[in-house]
Design a protein around this motif. Structure first.
Motif, PDB file in Angstrom:
ATOM      1  N   THR A  98       0.992  -1.074  -0.116  1.00  0.00           N
ATOM      2  CA  THR A  98       0.069  -0.059   0.124  1.00  0.00           C
ATOM      3  C   THR A  98       0.800   1.261  -0.181  1.00  0.00           C
ATOM      4  OG1 THR A  98      -0.163  -0.138   2.335  1.00  0.00           O
ATOM      5  CG2 THR A  98      -1.915  -1.103   1.150  1.00  0.00           C
ATOM      6  N   SER A 103      -4.867   4.731   3.541  1.00  0.00           N
ATOM      7  CA  SER A 103      -5.305   3.281   4.095  1.00  0.00           C
ATOM      8  C   SER A 103      -5.841   2.335   3.267  1.00  0.00           C
ATOM      9  CB  SER A 103      -6.468   3.777   5.440  1.00  0.00           C
ATOM     10  OG  SER A 103      -7.627   4.295   4.560  1.00  0.00           O
ATOM     11  N   ALA A 105      -6.015  -0.733   1.176  1.00  0.00           N
ATOM     12  CA  ALA A 105      -5.492  -2.190   1.234  1.00  0.00           C
ATOM     13  C   ALA A 105      -5.048  -2.559  -0.143  1.00  0.00           C
ATOM     14  CB  ALA A 105      -6.277  -3.120   1.964  1.00  0.00           C
ATOM     15  N   THR A 138      -1.266  -0.242   7.401  1.00  0.00           N
ATOM     16  CA  THR A 138      -0.737   0.053   6.189  1.00  0.00           C
ATOM     17  C   THR A 138       0.706  -0.170   6.105  1.00  0.00           C
ATOM     18  OG1 THR A 138      -0.646   2.404   6.684  1.00  0.00           O
ATOM     19  CG2 THR A 138      -2.662   1.752   6.039  1.00  0.00           C
TER      20      THR A 138
END
Length: 166
Positions: A98, A103, A105, A138
């Motif tokens: 990522t 955030s 995914a 993350t």
């Protein structure tokens, strides 16, 4: 490897492949760190763990680069190579694909995403390794968590002769 010295303990070294030098950067922000930081090496490519740190290729093939065995060898080999170093920390893992500040995914998760092994070697002692699973974080959050954990381990190692159990 991140190698630090001076009042913090003596000389320390860091090897942080998963961080791309982030741990050394964080330490470099502290005034006077040159009194304790000996060096930092980023061994991001797998072959650099062999060519720079002397981890035998057959051990990398046997255990995989993201393993407690390799993390321990990375830290131990720094102490074998640099006699002015008293503490060595190594970090190997998979932070994830990522982006740093999102955030979101990744579409396909590597089963080892978020798995990190930290090796800690003190002169005169056997290296210890610590496995952490941060698969829910993350990429950047994993990197921040690794930096925090490594700093904590270094502080404990520098202030204690006892075995670490983190």
């Amino acid at each position: 490897m991140f190698i630090i010295g001076g009042d913090f303990y003596r000389d320390r070294s860091y090897n942080n492949s998963i961080l791309g030098g982030l741990l050394a950067f964080v330490f470099s922000c502290v005034p006077g760190v040159s009194n304790v930081l000996f060096s930092s090496v980023v061994t991001y490519a797998i072959r650099s763990k062999h060519s720079i740190l002397g981890v035998p290729q057959q051990e990398i093939d046997k255990y995989g680069v993201v393993s407690e065995e390799i993390a321990g060898m990375m830290a131990e080999n720094v102490l074998k190579t640099l006699e002015d170093v008293d503490i060595a920390v190594s970090i190997t893992g998979i932070a994830g694909a990522t982006a740093h500040f999102t955030s979101q995914a990744p579409a396909v998760m590597d089963p080892e995403t978020g798995v990190v092994h930290i090796g800690l070697a003190k002169r005169g002692s056997k290296a210890q390794t610590f496995r952490h699973d941060w698969e829910h974080l993350t990429r950047f959050e994993v990197q921040k968590a690794v930096v925090q954990k490594a700093i904590g381990l270094l502080a404990l190692a520098a202030s204690s002769q006892a075995q670490l159990g983190c």
